[in-house]
Design a protein around this motif. Structure first.
Motif, PDB file in Angstrom:
ATOM      1  N   TYR A 655       0.897  -1.006   0.287  1.00  0.00           N
ATOM      2  CA  TYR A 655       0.184   0.379   0.165  1.00  0.00           C
ATOM      3  C   TYR A 655       0.710   1.400   0.022  1.00  0.00           C
ATOM      4  O   TYR A 655       1.725   1.532   0.860  1.00  0.00           O
ATOM      5  CB  TYR A 655      -0.800   0.172   1.278  1.00  0.00           C
ATOM      6  N   VAL A 656       0.689   2.062  -0.934  1.00  0.00           N
ATOM      7  CA  VAL A 656       0.971   3.506  -1.137  1.00  0.00           C
ATOM      8  C   VAL A 656       0.342   4.692  -0.603  1.00  0.00           C
ATOM      9  O   VAL A 656      -0.388   4.724  -1.425  1.00  0.00           O
ATOM     10  CB  VAL A 656       1.646   2.958  -2.373  1.00  0.00           C
ATOM     11  N   LYS A 657       0.849   5.880   0.172  1.00  0.00           N
ATOM     12  CA  LYS A 657       0.328   6.521   0.125  1.00  0.00           C
ATOM     13  C   LYS A 657       0.606   7.372  -0.864  1.00  0.00           C
ATOM     14  O   LYS A 657       1.800   7.554  -1.657  1.00  0.00           O
ATOM     15  CB  LYS A 657       1.000   7.164   1.602  1.00  0.00           C
ATOM     16  N   GLY A 658      -0.475   8.139  -1.230  1.00  0.00           N
ATOM     17  CA  GLY A 658      -0.366   9.352  -3.136  1.00  0.00           C
ATOM     18  C   GLY A 658      -0.191  10.679  -2.335  1.00  0.00           C
ATOM     19  O   GLY A 658      -0.310  11.086  -0.974  1.00  0.00           O
ATOM     20  N   THR A 659      -0.519  11.314  -3.479  1.00  0.00           N
ATOM     21  CA  THR A 659      -0.160  12.952  -2.993  1.00  0.00           C
ATOM     22  C   THR A 659      -1.263  13.459  -3.640  1.00  0.00           C
ATOM     23  O   THR A 659      -1.961  14.589  -3.508  1.00  0.00           O
ATOM     24  CB  THR A 659       0.604  13.476  -4.332  1.00  0.00           C
ATOM     25  N   ILE A 660      -2.168  13.273  -3.358  1.00  0.00           N
ATOM     26  CA  ILE A 660      -3.463  13.728  -3.273  1.00  0.00           C
ATOM     27  C   ILE A 660      -4.498  14.025  -4.374  1.00  0.00           C
ATOM     28  O   ILE A 660      -3.911  15.190  -4.130  1.00  0.00           O
ATOM     29  CB  ILE A 660      -4.419  13.704  -2.286  1.00  0.00           C
ATOM     30  N   ALA A 661      -3.999  14.031  -6.481  1.00  0.00           N
ATOM     31  CA  ALA A 661      -3.703  15.092  -6.986  1.00  0.00           C
ATOM     32  C   ALA A 661      -5.678  14.510  -7.815  1.00  0.00           C
ATOM     33  O   ALA A 661      -5.980  13.014  -7.213  1.00  0.00           O
ATOM     34  CB  ALA A 661      -3.495  14.540  -7.975  1.00  0.00           C
ATOM     35  N   PRO A 662      -6.370  15.597  -8.135  1.00  0.00           N
ATOM     36  CA  PRO A 662      -7.490  15.174  -8.534  1.00  0.00           C
ATOM     37  C   PRO A 662      -7.115  14.292 -10.195  1.00  0.00           C
ATOM     38  O   PRO A 662      -6.319  14.093 -10.633  1.00  0.00           O
ATOM     39  CB  PRO A 662      -7.910  16.610  -9.893  1.00  0.00           C
ATOM     40  N   LEU A 663      -8.498  13.763 -10.422  1.00  0.00           N
ATOM     41  CA  LEU A 663      -7.698  12.071 -11.288  1.00  0.00           C
ATOM     42  C   LEU A 663      -7.938  13.061 -13.155  1.00  0.00           C
ATOM     43  O   LEU A 663      -8.470  13.926 -12.615  1.00  0.00           O
ATOM     44  CB  LEU A 663      -9.205  11.881 -11.127  1.00  0.00           C
ATOM     45  N   PRO A 664      -7.381  12.741 -13.389  1.00  0.00           N
ATOM     46  CA  PRO A 664      -7.158  13.529 -14.498  1.00  0.00           C
ATOM     47  C   PRO A 664      -7.963  12.885 -15.782  1.00  0.00           C
ATOM     48  O   PRO A 664      -7.719  13.624 -16.691  1.00  0.00           O
ATOM     49  CB  PRO A 664      -5.249  13.356 -15.141  1.00  0.00           C
ATOM     50  N   TYR A 665      -8.221  12.562 -16.591  1.00  0.00           N
ATOM     51  CA  TYR A 665      -9.660  11.343 -16.773  1.00  0.00           C
ATOM     52  C   TYR A 665     -10.287  11.298 -16.767  1.00  0.00           C
ATOM     53  O   TYR A 665     -11.110  11.284 -15.720  1.00  0.00           O
ATOM     54  CB  TYR A 665      -8.589  10.233 -17.664  1.00  0.00           C
ATOM     55  N   ASP A 666     -11.442  11.352 -17.619  1.00  0.00           N
ATOM     56  CA  ASP A 666     -12.657  11.008 -17.958  1.00  0.00           C
ATOM     57  C   ASP A 666     -12.855   9.774 -18.435  1.00  0.00           C
ATOM     58  O   ASP A 666     -12.462   9.597 -19.712  1.00  0.00           O
ATOM     59  CB  ASP A 666     -13.984  12.327 -18.310  1.00  0.00           C
ATOM     60  N   LYS A 667     -12.901   8.171 -17.879  1.00  0.00           N
ATOM     61  CA  LYS A 667     -12.665   6.839 -18.103  1.00  0.00           C
ATOM     62  C   LYS A 667     -13.812   7.224 -18.798  1.00  0.00           C
ATOM     63  O   LYS A 667     -13.463   5.630 -19.389  1.00  0.00           O
ATOM     64  CB  LYS A 667     -13.201   5.962 -16.645  1.00  0.00           C
ATOM     65  N   GLU A 668     -15.384   7.708 -19.222  1.00  0.00           N
ATOM     66  CA  GLU A 668     -15.925   7.791 -20.113  1.00  0.00           C
ATOM     67  C   GLU A 668     -15.562   8.009 -21.368  1.00  0.00           C
ATOM     68  O   GLU A 668     -16.009   7.044 -22.718  1.00  0.00           O
ATOM     69  CB  GLU A 668     -17.342   7.556 -20.048  1.00  0.00           C
ATOM     70  N   LYS A 669     -14.991   8.854 -21.712  1.00  0.00           N
ATOM     71  CA  LYS A 669     -14.175   9.160 -23.213  1.00  0.00           C
ATOM     72  C   LYS A 669     -12.893   8.318 -23.439  1.00  0.00           C
ATOM     73  O   LYS A 669     -12.879   8.960 -24.589  1.00  0.00           O
ATOM     74  CB  LYS A 669     -14.182  11.033 -22.633  1.00  0.00           C
TER      75      LYS A 669
END
Length: 804
Positions: A655-669
């Motif tokens: 388990y790696v703690k992240g940098t809590i950045a916004p998700l960059p992509y819209d998965k559906e697109k």
């Protein structure tokens, strides 16, 4: 600035003069200030300092130098320490030949197996390529001279390399195509970088502020020199603004005047020029200091033996049915194949080395202990069918216990300036292979080529040894593997698909006329095959040994992975243990696994060693296009250790703690990218990934031709002169190829056919200047007589100016 006082003594014209070459291979000098010329030489795997016409561009024979295995070969060793050793010997030979800057190594990704220059590049994986490049650079620069890592960046094809626009999304650019350069800059600390010919997302790379200033100078804090590829300067002032100090080769002072005028007109601040001069002076003075120490001629025999050792560790054993290898004592061997008589040991183009010694297979049998009963060439080297040669080879094979068949690609098939037409071995060689199998099924194929090939015939050989391009001692190295004197330890640094059609960039290589779209994104090589579950012939990292290895007891901490590695066979050997990491989250698309570390370990028979591979800043990162920086996604990660990308022996989770950045992509697109099924990405989805529209990929045939248009485009010229020029070049190419002058024909394609028209001025050393080129372009565009008059007028002006 380090040389502020010296720069203050220079006139504006003197500063500008340093920004382009003195001739084709030397920088400019200012004698009264103690600034001397420095010498550049091609040298990714051997020094190519031209023996004749050193002030002229060309592929003339170089002074004798050790021809080491090519980068594609040494990458198969997976041994960074070995790469550093190669670099040290290259550095020693550069010193002996008074070379200041060695133009190499090349770290461009193997996006597609048909790229004609793949033999000069390390891998399809940026981590492996970067680590190997950094080791080369450390070795070369240990002698005080400079390496020059190339070609920055996204130069992944030879066709139209001087004009093609590579369309790549930002994340793919960062994670795949710039990472190897980043490692070379940060870990190798290269003193020089060579910019590439191509455009990147609409802008020539040497003028591209994003990669040259924001990334190279800014993020990576690179303070060395950037040099254009030869003839790769488009707009000189734009290149200087981007921090591309040195334009090569000379333009006889023409672009110096452009720089001076730009400063006088306020388009360029003099402080920018001063900073560029300062960085170039640092390169000149630091590489000159290498010659203050005593140095002698290098030991030719010793360097040859080192080249052999490097080749031995880079050979890959791909098949060993029934343990046919190593060859048993007393076995009678028939040797077949033209490459056994004349070794195929390097590629063609600017990296061509004139070897000090050259081993050929037939000359090395006596010392190998292998009992050869004879040799037959079996095939014509350049593809012509010859039934008589096949018959003679079969008659010899009938008398032998085992047939050694030497096959591969010829010298002009893998060459700078041209891409390969297919992944196939020539038909006449395969026809021979089938015929030999009929008379003697105990066949071992020895393959010589610098990149991946299709092998639909592999079921007809019991053994397959891939020597790649093993340099001047490669032939002897292969015999030592065949005899068992050397236990093979090479592993593939690229994947081998069953068919070219399986490759992820199949539909988008080499692109259309004006651009090439990297629609596959992150999914090249094993990143695609593993994620999309596409079977391959040989996976990335694959290679057999004469012994076996067992992996056990994995232990993962937040900083490293460790495990036991045991040699469970009967002979000592080396194993390449590979670390792959896969993220368990589905919020951001990723390949199933990515190489994040490796270690080559020598282990005696029966011995166990504890192996540790540390994590680093690249182990868990990804590039976030919303934050425009590297981030770590908070998630569980699978830590995998294996013998290849497809042969994972141990795994654990972390388990790696992240940098809590916004998700960059819209998965559906982006359904193709989230599934990894990227073979047929629609343009709309690719534009979603890019964040913009893709440019027109077809030339505008109605517009007049200009500086950046090519001789190839002259077929659509308005003027008859332009169309005749195109026909003359294509006819010359066809004629030379027809009469067997294939190398010269390739040179025409490389240096003329795909050359932008500006190259007439940039690559003629002042014989043609830009005003004269304006006249030539008038002729091409249909104003023939006005153009002729303009050329003659400007020619008179130039002659008058030079006689003053």
């Amino acid at each position: 600035m380090k040389h502020k006082e010296l720069i203050a003594k220079m006139t504006l014209e003197e500063k500008a003069s340093l920004m382009s070459g003195k001739d084709f291979w030397q920088s400019q000098e200012i004698e009264h200030l103690g600034i001397n010329s420095i010498f550049f030489a091609d040298g990714p795997h051997g020094i190519r300092r031209q023996a004749v016409a050193a002030d002229k561009l060309g592929l003339n024979l170089g002074n004798p130098a050790t021809c080491f295995p090519t980068a594609a070969t040494v990458a198969n060793s997976w041994n960074a320490e070995l790469g550093e050793k190669v670099g040290e010997y290259l550095g020693e030979e550069a010193i002996a030949q008074e070379v200041n800057v060695l133009l190499g190594p090349g770290v461009n990704m193997k996006r597609n197996p048909l790229c004609g220059r793949n033999f000069e590049y390390f891998s399809e994986d940026p981590y492996l390529a970067g680590k190997m490049a950094a080791s080369y650079i450390r070795g070369i620069q240990s002698y005080g001279i400079s390496a020059c890592v190339k070609h920055f960046a996204v130069n992944n094809q030879e066709k139209r390399r001087m004009s093609i626009d590579a369309i790549v999304d930002e994340r793919t650019l960062r994670e795949l195509y710039l990472t190897a350069f980043e490692i070379a800059v940060k870990e190798g600390k290269t003193k020089a970088v060579m910019s590439s010919y191509n455009k990147l997302n609409g802008t020539y790379t040497n003028e591209n502020m994003h990669i040259m200033q924001a990334i190279l100078r800014g993020e990576w804090e690179y303070d060395g020199t950037v040099i254009t590829d030869w003839g790769g300067s488009n707009d000189r002032v734009s290149g200087l603004l981007a921090g591309n100090e040195l334009e090569m080769p000379t333009t006889a002072g023409e672009t110096d005047q452009e720089i001076v005028q730009a400063i006088r007109d306020g388009k360029l601040e003099e402080v920018v020029l001063d900073e560029c001069v300062d960085r170039l002076l640092e390169l000149i003075f630091t590489t000159e200091s290498a010659y203050k120490k005593p140095h002698a001629k290098f030991n030719v025999e010793r360097h040859h033996r080192v080249s052999q050792k490097v080749a031995e560790e880079s050979i890959v054993l791909l098949k060993n049915e029934g343990n046919i290898l190593p060859l048993k004592y007393g076995k009678k061997v028939a040797v077949v194949g033209d490459f056994a008589k004349d070794a195929r040991y390097q590629g063609a183009g600017s990296s061509l080395v004139n070897p000090t010694i050259l081993d050929h297979t037939l000359d090395c049998f006596q010392e190998s202990g292998i009992d050869s009963i004879g040799f037959e060439p079996g095939f014509e080297r350049y593809g012509k069918r010859n039934t008589e040669k096949i018959q003679k080879a079969c008659e010899l094979a009938k008398q032998a216990d085992v047939t050694l068949l030497y096959i591969g690609l010829d010298e002009v098939t893998e060459a700078e300036g041209l891409d390969r037409q297919s992944m196939k071995i020539p038909d006449n060689q395969i026809e021979l292979l089938h015929a030999l199998h009929e008379v003697n099924p105990n066949m071992i194929a020895i393959l010589s080529c610098g990149s991946a090939v299709e092998m639909p015939w592999i079921h007809k050989v019991r053994g397959l040894v891939h020597g790649y391009l093993g340099g001047q001692a490669g032939a002897r190295a292969i015999l030592r593997v065949l005899s068992g004197d050397v236990n093979p330890s090479g592993k593939l640094a690229e994947s081998y698909p069953f068919r070219y059609e399986d490759t992820p960039s199949y539909h988008h290589f080499p692109g259309e006329e004006a651009s090439v779209e990297y629609r596959e994104g992150l999914f090249i090589g094993y990143r695609y095959y593993d994620t999309a579950k596409v079977d391959v012939l040989f996976p990335f990292g694959f290679g057999l040994s004469y012994t076996t290895f067992a992996y056990a007891i994995i232990d993962v901490t937040e900083n490293l992975v460790s495990f036991d590695l045991t040699n469970t066979g009967q002979v000592a050997g080396m194993e390449v243990a590979q670390l792959y990491v896969g993220c368990q989250s589905s919020h951001i698309f990723r390949p199933k696994k990515e190489l994040k570390g490796f270690k080559k370990v020598f282990i005696n028979a029966g011995e166990t060693k504890r192996v540790t591979i540390p994590f680093d800043d690249k182990t868990f990162r990804y590039f976030n296009v919303k934050t425009n920086q590297w981030e770590v996604e908070e998630a569980d990660y699978i830590i995998m250790v294996g013998a290849s990308s497809a042969d994972i022996r141990l795994q654990d989770s972390l388990y790696v703690k992240g940098t809590i950045a916004p998700l960059p992509y819209d998965k559906e697109k982006l359904p193709s990218y989230f599934s990894g099924m990227i073979k047929k990405v629609h343009v709309d989805e690719f534009e979603q990934l890019l964040g913009r529209n893709v440019p027109q990929s077809i030339w505008n045939r109605g517009k007049p031709l200009g500086y950046t248009d090519t001789i190839e485009q002259c077929q659509y010229a308005k003027g008859l002169f332009g169309r005749l020029l195109f026909r003359f070049v294509t006819f010359s190419y066809w004629t030379l190829k027809k009469i067997g002058k294939r190398s010269t024909a390739n040179l025409i394609m490389m240096s003329i056919y795909y050359q932008p028209l500006r190259g007439m001025a940039r690559m003629t050393g002042g014989i043609i200047n830009m005003p004269m080129l304006d006249g030539i372009i008038m002729m091409i565009n249909g104003r023939f007589f006005k153009g002729v008059g303009h050329v003659l007028s400007e020619r008179r002006k130039m002659k008058k100016a030079t006689t003053k």
